[in-house]
Design a protein around this motif. Structure first.
Motif, PDB file in Angstrom:
ATOM      1  N   ASN A 276       1.236  -1.494  -0.018  1.00 14.46           N
ATOM      2  CA  ASN A 276      -0.290   0.266   0.214  1.00 14.46           C
ATOM      3  C   ASN A 276       1.351   1.277  -0.267  1.00 14.46           C
ATOM      4  OD1 ASN A 276      -2.429  -1.580  -0.112  1.00 14.46           O
ATOM      5  ND2 ASN A 276      -1.533  -1.502   2.195  1.00 14.46           N
ATOM      6  N   SER A 277       0.585   2.101  -0.656  1.00 15.93           N
ATOM      7  CA  SER A 277       1.367   3.092  -0.369  1.00 15.93           C
ATOM      8  C   SER A 277       0.071   4.721  -0.662  1.00 15.93           C
ATOM      9  CB  SER A 277       2.172   3.493  -1.989  1.00 15.93           C
ATOM     10  OG  SER A 277       1.419   3.148  -2.898  1.00 15.93           O
ATOM     11  N   ALA A 278       0.211   6.005  -0.564  1.00 16.81           N
ATOM     12  CA  ALA A 278      -0.251   7.356  -0.862  1.00 16.81           C
ATOM     13  C   ALA A 278       0.221   7.337  -2.595  1.00 16.81           C
ATOM     14  CB  ALA A 278       0.823   7.669   0.209  1.00 16.81           C
ATOM     15  N   GLY A 279      -1.048   7.185  -2.614  1.00 18.39           N
ATOM     16  CA  GLY A 279      -0.843   7.507  -4.689  1.00 18.39           C
ATOM     17  C   GLY A 279      -1.343   8.491  -4.915  1.00 18.39           C
ATOM     18  N   GLY A 280      -1.829   8.632  -7.079  1.00 17.60           N
ATOM     19  CA  GLY A 280      -1.992   8.848  -7.290  1.00 17.60           C
ATOM     20  C   GLY A 280      -0.715   9.730  -8.147  1.00 17.60           C
ATOM     21  N   LYS A 281      -0.914  10.539  -8.667  1.00 16.96           N
ATOM     22  CA  LYS A 281       0.498  10.866  -9.886  1.00 16.96           C
ATOM     23  C   LYS A 281       1.215  11.994  -8.928  1.00 16.96           C
ATOM     24  CE  LYS A 281       0.389  11.594 -14.111  1.00 16.96           C
ATOM     25  NZ  LYS A 281       1.205  10.577 -14.644  1.00 16.96           N
ATOM     26  N   GLY A 282       0.887  12.603  -8.745  1.00 13.89           N
ATOM     27  CA  GLY A 282       1.482  13.979  -7.222  1.00 13.89           C
ATOM     28  C   GLY A 282       2.616  13.404  -6.723  1.00 13.89           C
ATOM     29  N   LEU A 283       1.429  11.810  -5.952  1.00  8.42           N
ATOM     30  CA  LEU A 283       2.214  11.595  -4.384  1.00  8.42           C
ATOM     31  C   LEU A 283       3.765  10.284  -4.944  1.00  8.42           C
ATOM     32  CD1 LEU A 283       1.156  11.796  -1.869  1.00  8.42           C
ATOM     33  CD2 LEU A 283       0.080  12.225  -3.079  1.00  8.42           C
ATOM     34  N   ASN A 284       3.773  10.250  -6.539  1.00 10.55           N
ATOM     35  CA  ASN A 284       4.672   9.446  -6.788  1.00 10.55           C
ATOM     36  C   ASN A 284       6.053  10.309  -7.227  1.00 10.55           C
ATOM     37  OD1 ASN A 284       3.371   7.304  -7.472  1.00 10.55           O
ATOM     38  ND2 ASN A 284       2.588   7.557  -9.539  1.00 10.55           N
ATOM     39  N   VAL A 285       5.641  11.231  -7.652  1.00 12.03           N
ATOM     40  CA  VAL A 285       6.636  12.921  -7.860  1.00 12.03           C
ATOM     41  C   VAL A 285       6.636  12.923  -6.850  1.00 12.03           C
ATOM     42  CG1 VAL A 285       6.810  15.341  -8.725  1.00 12.03           C
ATOM     43  CG2 VAL A 285       4.557  13.276 -10.051  1.00 12.03           C
ATOM     44  N   ALA A 286       6.198  12.981  -5.566  1.00 10.97           N
ATOM     45  CA  ALA A 286       6.877  13.152  -4.362  1.00 10.97           C
ATOM     46  C   ALA A 286       8.106  12.342  -3.681  1.00 10.97           C
ATOM     47  CB  ALA A 286       5.516  13.418  -2.761  1.00 10.97           C
ATOM     48  N   ARG A 287       7.745  11.289  -4.329  1.00  9.44           N
ATOM     49  CA  ARG A 287       8.503  10.060  -3.738  1.00  9.44           C
ATOM     50  C   ARG A 287       9.777   9.922  -4.017  1.00  9.44           C
ATOM     51  NH1 ARG A 287       4.245   7.125  -2.620  1.00  9.44           N
ATOM     52  NH2 ARG A 287       4.061   6.305  -4.568  1.00  9.44           N
ATOM     53  N   VAL A 288       9.898   9.915  -5.376  1.00 11.33           N
ATOM     54  CA  VAL A 288      10.578   9.937  -6.423  1.00 11.33           C
ATOM     55  C   VAL A 288      12.055  11.152  -6.584  1.00 11.33           C
ATOM     56  CG1 VAL A 288      11.571  10.507  -8.600  1.00 11.33           C
ATOM     57  CG2 VAL A 288       9.808   8.707  -8.415  1.00 11.33           C
ATOM     58  N   ALA A 289      10.913  13.111  -6.004  1.00 17.24           N
ATOM     59  CA  ALA A 289      11.701  13.502  -5.555  1.00 17.24           C
ATOM     60  C   ALA A 289      12.423  13.171  -4.354  1.00 17.24           C
ATOM     61  CB  ALA A 289      10.928  14.707  -5.720  1.00 17.24           C
ATOM     62  N   LYS A 290      11.962  12.921  -3.411  1.00 18.60           N
ATOM     63  CA  LYS A 290      12.620  12.591  -1.917  1.00 18.60           C
ATOM     64  C   LYS A 290      14.014  11.860  -2.669  1.00 18.60           C
ATOM     65  CE  LYS A 290      12.684  11.588   2.487  1.00 18.60           C
ATOM     66  NZ  LYS A 290      13.678  13.165   3.188  1.00 18.60           N
ATOM     67  N   ILE A 291      13.908  11.007  -3.040  1.00 18.70           N
ATOM     68  CA  ILE A 291      14.620   9.500  -3.197  1.00 18.70           C
ATOM     69  C   ILE A 291      16.034  10.268  -3.614  1.00 18.70           C
ATOM     70  CG2 ILE A 291      15.785   8.031  -4.469  1.00 18.70           C
ATOM     71  CD1 ILE A 291      12.841   6.869  -4.330  1.00 18.70           C
ATOM     72  N   CYS A 292      15.358  11.596  -4.947  1.00 16.12           N
ATOM     73  CA  CYS A 292      17.043  12.092  -5.938  1.00 16.12           C
ATOM     74  C   CYS A 292      16.759  13.704  -4.083  1.00 16.12           C
ATOM     75  CB  CYS A 292      16.114  13.403  -6.255  1.00 16.12           C
ATOM     76  SG  CYS A 292      15.510  12.808  -7.747  1.00 16.12           S
ATOM     77  N   GLU A 293      17.306  13.305  -2.922  1.00 18.47           N
ATOM     78  CA  GLU A 293      17.043  14.116  -2.115  1.00 18.47           C
ATOM     79  C   GLU A 293      17.110  15.543  -2.020  1.00 18.47           C
ATOM     80  OE1 GLU A 293      21.234  13.163  -2.260  1.00 18.47           O
ATOM     81  OE2 GLU A 293      21.454  11.562  -1.171  1.00 18.47           O
ATOM     82  N   SER A 294      15.769  16.038  -2.664  1.00 16.41           N
ATOM     83  CA  SER A 294      15.240  17.147  -2.603  1.00 16.41           C
ATOM     84  C   SER A 294      14.080  16.696  -1.183  1.00 16.41           C
ATOM     85  CB  SER A 294      14.375  17.620  -3.954  1.00 16.41           C
ATOM     86  OG  SER A 294      15.336  17.584  -4.729  1.00 16.41           O
ATOM     87  N   THR A 295      14.032  18.541  -0.572  1.00 15.01           N
ATOM     88  CA  THR A 295      12.946  18.084   0.494  1.00 15.01           C
ATOM     89  C   THR A 295      11.179  18.588  -0.349  1.00 15.01           C
ATOM     90  OG1 THR A 295      14.300  19.462   1.684  1.00 15.01           O
ATOM     91  CG2 THR A 295      11.976  19.891   2.368  1.00 15.01           C
TER      92      THR A 295
END
Length: 310
Positions: free
Chosen positions: A34-53
């Motif tokens: 299970n994950s927080a979903g919707g396209k913007g939440l996918n964007v958020a997780r990937v940006a976090k992995i890129c080490e952005s706040t």
């Protein structure tokens, strides 16, 4: 800081199958994520992995909404959601060897005019500390198709670069507000211009036309062939090396996240394109949507070919 907007958020349930799906039978799921979903939440997780706040915002409600905020927190992402009376939707992605990926997307509950008005009134405060804003996905029931246009205008009034990734009439109206970047696919280009795209040259011509109409950066994803970018410096294509694909769901969101990181770090547009193609390719190697291994990105990055087309 990157702020991601997901008005039609969801609880995403990935069903991993260890046998082919057979219609009309009882199927037992091998594993569930299970994950927080919707396209913007996918964007958020990937940006976090890129080490952005990263800060996630949008509309959530009910027990699922509370669970979504919890899952966002577990991903290390700040949240600043507007709250509605209805229940946040669930979406299911079935992953099996025969069909690869089959998605079932609920439409979402209806948002009242007052709930939307309150969120829009609060939006300038939400994005005040942002370096860039991304707006992604579909609109919930009850939300007018011009809402993304309004959000883009609010971002521009606050002098925030804004990336819009949606489709249909919401995209058409959003483009009228001239977001900093859009990422249409071939189907969306055909719908925007009422044309039939027959060749790569047709895609490039349409992207260049959108740029000339005031969109600073127009990005077209080409799947395994990478992506096209039309910007002030010209027209570019970035081509990734061959990779072993595990799951392509959410790769476009990964590309949006990487471009947002590019804006935040003041990368040149061509450098951001190369970075985005590397991140999206790494995401395709992960079985989990909105996730990737940074080691894969770093391995792919120097192998991405950048070509200036015009």
């Amino acid at each position: 800081m990157i702020t991601t907007v997901t008005l039609n958020a969801s609880i995403d349930k990935a069903y991993h199958m260890d046998q082919p799906v057979v219609g009309g039978t009882v199927m037992r799921v091998h594993a569930v994520k299970n994950s927080a979903g919707g396209k913007g939440l996918n964007v958020a997780r990937v940006a976090k992995i890129c080490e952005s706040t990263v800060q996630a915002t949008g509309l959530v409600g009910g027990f699922n909404g509370s669970y979504l905020e919890y899952l966002t927190q577990q991903d290390g992402i700040m949240s600043n959601f507007g709250h509605i009376a209805g229940e946040t939707r669930s979406c299911i992605n079935i992953l099996d060897e025969r069909f690869s990926s089959t998605e079932f997307l609920e439409p979402g509950c209806e948002v009242s005019a007052q709930e939307l008005e309150e969120y829009l009134a609060d939006f300038p405060r939400i994005i005040a500390q942002s370096d860039v804003v991304t707006i992604s996905g579909s609109l919930p029931k009850g939300v007018p198709t011009h809402t993304y246009q309004t959000l883009v205008e609010l971002c521009k009034q606050a002098n925030k670069p804004v990336i819009l990734d949606t489709s249909g009439e919401a995209l058409r109206l959003g483009i009228a507000a001239q977001p900093t970047m859009i990422k249409p696919n071939q189907d969306e280009i055909e719908a925007l211009f009422n044309i039939s795209v027959q060749s790569r040259a047709d895609v490039i011509a349409a992207a260049q036309r959108l740029h000339q109409e005031g969109i600073a950066q127009v990005v077209i994803s080409l799947g395994g062939d990478g992506a096209l970018l039309v910007c002030e410096q010209g027209t570019y294509q970035a081509i990734p090396p061959a990779i072993e694909v595990a799951n392509t769901v959410g790769c476009g969101d990964s590309m949006v996240a990487a471009f947002a990181v590019g804006f935040e770090r003041a990368m040149s547009a061509p450098d951001a394109l190369v970075y985005a193609v590397a991140v999206a390719s790494a995401a395709a190697m992960s079985s989990c949507t909105g996730q990737y291994d940074p080691a894969h990105r770093d391995e792919i990055l120097p192998k991405v070919e950048l070509h200036k087309i015009a």
